[in-house]
Design a protein around this motif. Structure first.
Motif, PDB file in Angstrom:
ATOM      1  N   GLY A 227      47.837  65.360  -2.045  1.00  8.60           N
ATOM      2  CA  GLY A 227      48.419  66.638  -1.672  1.00  8.60           C
ATOM      3  C   GLY A 227      49.180  67.318  -2.781  1.00  8.60           C
ATOM      4  N   ARG A 228      48.982  66.887  -4.023  1.00  9.67           N
ATOM      5  CA  ARG A 228      49.661  67.525  -5.140  1.00  9.67           C
ATOM      6  C   ARG A 228      48.653  67.839  -6.235  1.00  9.67           C
ATOM      7  N   LEU A 229      48.740  69.064  -6.764  1.00 10.85           N
ATOM      8  CA  LEU A 229      47.916  69.491  -7.885  1.00 10.85           C
ATOM      9  C   LEU A 229      48.797  69.684  -9.110  1.00 10.85           C
ATOM     10  N   LEU A 230      48.191  69.639 -10.287  1.00  8.00           N
ATOM     11  CA  LEU A 230      48.890  69.891 -11.537  1.00  8.00           C
ATOM     12  C   LEU A 230      48.210  71.063 -12.233  1.00  8.00           C
ATOM     13  N   ILE A 231      48.994  72.080 -12.576  1.00  6.79           N
ATOM     14  CA  ILE A 231      48.438  73.273 -13.208  1.00  6.79           C
ATOM     15  C   ILE A 231      49.261  73.628 -14.445  1.00  6.79           C
ATOM     16  N   THR A 232      48.657  74.405 -15.331  1.00 10.84           N
ATOM     17  CA  THR A 232      49.391  74.957 -16.464  1.00 10.84           C
ATOM     18  C   THR A 232      49.103  76.450 -16.549  1.00 10.84           C
ATOM     19  N   ARG A 243      50.745  71.497   0.794  1.00 11.85           N
ATOM     20  CA  ARG A 243      51.219  71.788   2.153  1.00 11.85           C
ATOM     21  C   ARG A 243      52.101  73.030   2.168  1.00 11.85           C
ATOM     22  N   SER A 244      53.138  73.015   1.329  1.00 16.30           N
ATOM     23  CA  SER A 244      54.088  74.125   1.319  1.00 16.30           C
ATOM     24  C   SER A 244      53.631  75.274   0.447  1.00 16.30           C
ATOM     25  N   LEU A 245      52.590  75.022  -0.392  1.00 10.89           N
ATOM     26  CA  LEU A 245      52.098  76.010  -1.346  1.00 10.89           C
ATOM     27  C   LEU A 245      53.230  76.534  -2.224  1.00 10.89           C
ATOM     28  N   THR A 246      53.924  75.595  -2.852  1.00  8.55           N
ATOM     29  CA  THR A 246      54.963  75.915  -3.822  1.00  8.55           C
ATOM     30  C   THR A 246      54.631  75.255  -5.145  1.00  8.55           C
TER      31      THR A 246
END
Length: 310
Positions: A227-232, A243-246
């Motif tokens: 449930g966690r993504l990593l972006i740059t 879930r929270s889209l934060t």
């Protein structure tokens, strides 16, 4: 310097559930761990073990496509494909993207392609959607290119079926548990549902999205957290809660070209070092515990050799 800052995203409809089995390989801190990089000076995909010096004699696996449409390799990732086992996906700014069969040989070339397409538009990322084909980002064209098969287990039947607008498109990632495709572009991360089957496969926006201040660049799973993504983006690396889209800043710094964390939480990232003539490249891949230098390298992205996540 690290700082924690929370940015709010817009959620449309119910929160996305995060279920499924998370699987991984040895920690990136393990002596048996391997890393694959897109090395643009020699235009090859190169794999090194973590416990060796990253020199030519220590290359474990390589892919050399030549140049032309394969000029400036921009993405690599590893997935599983029915009938072929583990495969590599590759995209190049020269305009091409493809699927590479891993034969067990140390060196691979164009003869090892299972499929390739010519989307053009400066491809920066490629992802495989099981049973539905592949999606390629065209950053300068500002869209996603969807390729779907007439026979799902036959990559040679992939054909272009859809173009989806996403300004600044730079990254894509399939989430097996959520069964959505994430795409990152200019100041936004969006979720897409995959509808239809085979050649009728299409992407449809779900309405779930997260915004951030810069041009989105890399998009990877967090191998240790479902449930966690990593972006740059232009300014930092973030972790995104699906879930929270934060989005929460985890590493400040301009032009972080790739960022990922392994199952045990160790981070690996690459930041542009202004190396001429490819000022977006670096000869160093950073880890929490050490740096690895590839002498004379001009690396654009670094990836864990792990096809399992989520």
């Amino acid at each position: 310097m690290k700082r924690r800052t929370v940015l709010r995203g817009a959620a449309v409809g119910a929160a996305l559930a995060t279920t499924g089995l998370m699987a991984g390989t040895a920690s990136a801190n393990s002596p048996h761990a391997s890393v694959c990089v897109t090395e643009q000076r020699t235009n090859r995909l190169l794999t090194f073990r973590r416990d060796t010096e990253w020199t030519e004699e220590n290359v474990v696996w390589s892919w050399n496509p030549g140049v032309g449409g394969w000029y400036n390799l921009s993405d690599v990732r590893f997935r599983r494909a029915t009938g072929f086992g583990r495969v590599a996906l590759a995209a190049a700014s020269g305009g091409n993207a493809g699927i590479i069969r891993l034969t067990g040989n140390r060196e691979h070339d164009l003869d090892d392609l299972l499929w390739y397409g010519e989307p053009g538009g400066n491809p920066h990322a490629i992802e495989r959607v099981p049973g539905s084909g592949v999606v390629v980002t065209a950053s300068s064209h500002g869209h996603l290119d969807v390729y779907a098969p007439s026979r799902p287990s036959h990559p040679d039947t992939l054909r272009h079926v859809q173009t989806v607008e996403l300004p600044g498109a730079h990254g894509v990632l399939w989430s097996p548990s959520l069964r959505v495709l994430w795409g990152i572009g200019d100041e936004v991360l969006k979720a897409y549902e995959v509808t239809g089957n085979g050649r009728d496969s299409r992407l449809v926006e779900t309405g779930a999205q997260v915004t951030f201040p810069g041009l989105g660049h890399d998009l990877q799973p967090d191998y240790g957290h479902k449930g966690r993504l990593l972006i740059t983006d232009t300014y930092a690396a973030y972790e995104v809660d699906t879930r929270s889209l934060t989005a929460t800043v985890i590493l400040e710094g301009r032009l972080i070209k790739s960022y990922v964390r392994d199952k045990w939480g160790e981070a690996m990232w690459l930041q542009a070092e202004d190396l001429p003539p490819r000022r977006w490249s670096s000869d160093v891949v950073h880890f929490d515990t050490e740096d690895k230098l590839h002498p004379e390298g001009q690396i654009y992205k670094a990836r864990l050799l792990n096809p399992e996540f989520d």
